[in-house]
Enzyme design. Sequence first.
Site: not given
Ligand SMILES: NC(=O)c1ccc[n+]([C@@H]2O[C@H](COP(=O)([O-])OP(=O)(O)OC[C@H]3O[C@@H](n4cnc5c(N)ncnc54)[C@H](OP(=O)(O)O)[C@@H]3O)[C@@H](O)[C@H]2O)c1
Length: 359
Positions: A156, A250
Amino acid sequence: MKKKKVAVIGATGVAGQQFLASLAGHPFFEVTALAASERSAGKLYRQAITDHSGAFRWYCQEPLIEEFAKLNVQDAAHLDASTVDLIFTAVESDAAKDLEPRYAKTTPVVSTASAFRYEKDVPIFIPGVNLDHDQLIPVQQKNRGWKGFVTPVPNCTTTGLAMTLKPLYDAFGVQQVLMTSMQALSGAGRSPGVIGMDIMDNVVPYIPKEEEKVETETQKILGHLSDGVIEPALFPVSATCTRVPVMEAHTEAVYVSLKKKASVEEVKQAFRDFGREFAAQKFPSCPSELIHVTEDPYRPQPRLDRDREGGMTTSVGRVRADHALSNGIKYVLVSHNTKMGAAKGGMLVAEYLVHQGYI
Ligand SMILES: NC(=O)c1ccc[n+]([C@@H]2O[C@H](COP(=O)([O-])OP(=O)(O)OC[C@H]3O[C@@H](n4cnc5c(N)ncnc54)[C@H](OP(=O)(O)O)[C@@H]3O)[C@@H](O)[C@H]2O)c1
């Protein structure tokens, strides 16, 4: 057009929720499957994001629509990818490494994770910037024997930087880039996320792996594709990434040494002109301006500028000459990390891929 069936993986997390917010009433897509870890599997979506204390952990400004709230959450490891036309993934890289190739055997995957970003046959798309890298999709399918494919969006923090460098790179050339980010809490996701005690009244000067991602991804995104290979842009990028007590968006202070001297006015005009042809295609998630230039010396600010055009426009201000660099220009940008920088940016990529017949 008959709507395409889509699944959202990691639907309970910060980026996954943003996918759902962008998919409510979407003209191209209908959500038919949700999945997350085994912790959430078997629950209705509303239940899965309600924690044991009863707190409802929906983080988007948009309301959760009932159609999604009552869907069953599947275990991502057991999802049958062939039942949908497209999969949006929003899971951490380790999980993505395992899940995405399994899904891509049959089905296109648009991902927010970094797992495949650095593979040679995988494009990292930013709408309006490098969608011509879509020529890598058939190369990837041939290399891997997949009917589907994996196309990640960038980290991001890279999104706003590469988006604003593109018009400068095309018009004037770029010799080197220095950037310091002030990144929002939501960028760290929900679990483990950032602890309140660490960030209140504070700035944290380190985000693991972030600087390397920004440096490598920017060069790949602005790279040139020929004969099925991306030649990364050659200019060096040096980043310092920090976390600040802001919920969303950001902010980045960017210093660019241009190859060809340009006035501040010419630079602003290059920003303003950027992406017009792409925006004219009027994809449902596309803003009318990819970059908005503000003349107010106190802008852009995350609180005031992040939601411009639904969080899809990068706001740029404080464009000045920089006298420490050769042909130096400096500016400040604000880019919404969970909208253009993650799910809604991925949605716009998917809209383009549908239009091009890849999905
Ligand atoms: N947040 C941002 O601004 C942003 C921006 C760009 C990219 N990203 C990328 O997007 C991805 C998700 O980030 P996030 O910020 O949304 O993280 P997050 O809020 O921690 O959410 C993680 C998600 O992944 C699921 N999960 C965890 N372990 C898993 C597994 N083994 N199998 C399947 N699902 C699983 C979780 O499910 P449960 O609820 O069941 O644990 C939850 O739905 C990351 O790769 C991050 O780098 C995030």
